[in-house]
Design an enzyme around this catalytic site. Structure first.
Site: not given
Ligand code: SF4
Length: 361
Positions: A52, A132, A150
């Site tokens: 991520e 996020y 996002d």
């Protein structure tokens, strides 16, 4: 008591049906095997975390080889915690946004001492982990029903609920976060978040969304009202600041001067000396002779532009062949072409200068 066990008032029933529709439909549509990404084959929190962080500002296909190399070198948070910063930056070379790598290392050292947090709120306390990323890790690795907001999800939700306020405003983001948290699957929250990412990539695209193929079109207000193409709205962007530089490729018998940057962007990274402004040859000559560099040859090579998120560098590369030099400060060093590649993590903002060196050989 489950939703099914109790009597629901009409409004709640509507909300429940809507929640069931969105959650069930998106999960029925989701096919993880369609996007074979290495981080989708695991629920390991560290693996999800690294992927991520790499995926911030970078396309999935670009991330794959970096992710695989990084995992081979630092397979656990503990292995990463024990690494030197320079080694970590070297593995990050080419991905850009080096602050992400520094935060990752800092956070890995905390995790080594204190253990991996397993919920959204605690994950957010680690350096470099925002809403996020915390939601992605919490939902995929720990099955916490929290929506990962996002750009994809903001776009989808602004269309699903016909939200016309700019989606980059924190108030709008909060509103969407609350709505998505109502909709998210309680049993498969990670899949729900990943399905939404896929929907945003393949169907609910920024321009020309493929509404007729969309599993959520019956719930989508923007589709019904024929305004899908017009959403989301965003606050008009400020112009990116532009900075002009002269980059000096100082060559002493095939070794090039590089400096560890101490100010501005890319701090603590190695790069070629940058002088402010697009300087004339006479100014460069004066600058170098004042520092006891003796010049044999000087050539203007090429101009290039490097775009950061909030700044643009316009760089003129000037090649200078030196006879002698004096270079006392520790932050400077000399490196040949191979060492520039293998030893120093030269950021992508300086890569065009490496291409100039290659063209000289
Ligand atoms: Fe997006 Fe169209 Fe689906 Fe609505 S129907 S969510 S606008 S793709």
């Amino acid at each position: 008591m489950s939703y099914k066990q109790r009597q629901l008032p009409v409004f709640e029933l509507f909300c429940y049906n809507r929640f069931m529709c969105i959650s069930n439909k998106i999960l029925a549509w989701y096919r993880p095997e369609d996007r074979d990404l290495p981080w989708r084959r695991t629920e390991d929190a560290y693996h999800i975390w690294v992927s991520e962080i790499m995926l911030q500002q970078t396309q999935a296909q670009t991330v794959i080889p970096y992710y695989e190399r990084f995992m081979a070198k630092f397979p656990t948070a503990e292995a990463l915690a024990d690494a030197d910063e320079e080694d970590v930056l070297k593995m990050w070379q080419g991905l850009g946004y080096y602050r992400r790598a520094r935060h990752l290392l800092e956070a890995a050292r905390i995790v080594k001492d204190e253990g991996m947090p397993s919920d959204f709120k605690t994950l957010k306390q680690l350096p470099g982990i925002g809403d996020y990323t915390a939601a992605a890790i919490a939902s995929i690795a720990f099955h916490e029903p929290v929506a990962a907001i996002d750009g994809n999800l903001l776009r989808i939700y602004s269309r699903l609920y016909c939200i016309t306020e700019p989606v980059d405003r924190s108030k709008t983001k909060r509103r969407i976060f609350e709505r998505a948290n109502d909709d998210i699957s309680r049993t498969r929250p990670g899949d729900f978040n990943q399905a939404m990412m896929d929907l945003g990539n393949k169907i609910c695209t920024p321009t020309r969304p493929l509404c007729l193929l969309c599993p959520l079109r019956e719930e989508c207000r923007a589709f019904k009202e024929g305004v899908a193409d017009e959403l989301p709205h965003k606050t008009p962007k400020k112009k990116q600041a532009r900075e002009n530089y002269t980059l000096l490729l100082l060559d002493l018998d095939g070794d090039y001067l590089v400096e560890k940057r101490t100010e501005g962007l890319l701090q603590a990274m190695w790069g070629f000396p940058l002088l402010s402004g697009h300087l004339k040859k006479e100014d460069i000559q004066k600058y170098l002779s004042e520092r006891d560099f003796m010049i044999e040859d000087m050539r203007e090579m090429r101009d290039y532009r490097h775009v950061f998120s909030h700044k643009i560098w316009n760089v003129s590369v000037v090649y200078v062949k030196l006879k002698t030099m004096v270079c006392a400060e520790d932050r400077y060093t000399w490196a040949n072409r191979a060492a520039l590649e293998d030893v120093y993590a030269i950021p992508s903002a300086f890569q065009p200068a490496l291409e100039v060196i290659d063209a000289l050989d």
